[in-house]
Design an enzyme around this catalytic site. Structure first.
Site: not given
Ligand code: FPP
Length: 245
Positions: A25-26, A42, A70, A136, A193
């Site tokens: 997250d973040g 991302h 999600s 892994l 997290r």
């Molecule tokens: C949450 O951060 C993160 C996500 C919703 C996506 C996670 C995806 C990746 C790390 C990259 C893509 C994945 C793969 C497998 C290549 P947020 O956007 O909710 O952050 P915020 O809370 O700061 O807005």
């Protein structure tokens, strides 16, 4: 305590968690602080994931499960959804080359019916190509929700009951778990997290019943090996009792 000396984090190789799960997250906040688009956050998050996968492999972690997308993420702006789908596709397509020399088996959990056809084919391809690998296991949660996982297992169970494949007394924790998307994967020992949020957000609700929880303020794109080590050291300092004494 009371000393400014930096505590050295010493990992105990004999007590590594078998399975680590991460809510990455973040990314959005990381990008916003730099005046970048959320999608750029991302992209950076995806780069960090590669490094953390490598480090988990080096540390001998057996399973790593990451929350990539999600069931609720579809409600984000279309541009962001498209970018996330693209990043996941790129990751799946390139994973075998990028992880050369590091035996990583890739598995995907989540509701595939809601994914674009080309992504489902790519998932099937990479899962098949890496199925023989013992190193892994990287489990990527895509279009995943813990409640949806449990509901789906309930439906399968109801169907099996209706068709005499299971009796009422056959419904146990184990037989239920074998109908979850995570069937065959042990429960996470440690759930990490990032970004300071302290909640599950519908991730692995059944599976994390006894997981140690670790929350850090570090935003996912800033997460480095040393932060992973800190989380593992925290885990190694916990006494897991599973409801016993
Ligand atoms: C949450 O951060 C993160 C996500 C919703 C996506 C996670 C995806 C990746 C790390 C990259 C893509 C994945 C793969 C497998 C290549 P947020 O956007 O909710 O952050 P915020 O809370 O700061 O807005």
């Amino acid at each position: 305590m009371g000393s400014n000396k930096k505590k050295k984090t010493l990992l105990n190789p004999q007590a590594m968690p078998r399975h680590i799960a991460i809510i990455m997250d973040g990314n959005g906040r990381w990008a916003k602080r730099r005046g970048l688009t959320r999608s750029m956050g991302h992209r950076e998050g995806s780069r960090v994931l590669k490094k953390i996968v490598e480090e988990c492999y080096n540390l001998g972690i057996r399973y790593l499960t990451v929350f990539a997308f999600s069931c609720e993420n579809w409600s984000r702006p279309q541009e962001e959804v498209d970018q996330l789908l693209k990043l996941m596709m790129d990751y799946l397509k390139n994973s075998e080359n990028e992880l050369k020399g590091k035996p990583v088996r890739i598995r995907v959990i989540g509701d595939r019916a809601g994914l674009p056809d080309e992504m489902v084919s790519e998932i099937q391809r990479v899962e098949k190509n890496t199925a023989h690998i013992e190193g892994l296991d990287l489990v990527i949660a895509i279009n995943y929700g813990g409640r949806q996982d449990i509901l789906n297992a309930c439906r399968t169970l109801a169907d099996d009951y209706k068709n005499d494949r299971i009796t009422e007394s056959g419904i146990t924790i184990e037989s239920f778990a074998s109908r979850l998307w995570t069937a065959g994967i042990p429960e996470p020992d440690l759930l990490i997290r990032t970004s300071g949020e302290i909640r599950f957000s519908n991730f692995l609700l059944w599976q994390c019943a006894y997981s140690e929880l670790y929350f850090t303020d570090i935003l996912w794109p800033d997460f480095r090996k040393k932060h992973l080590h800190d989380a593992i050291v925290h885990y190694q300092g916990r006494e897991r009792r599973y409801g016993g004494l």
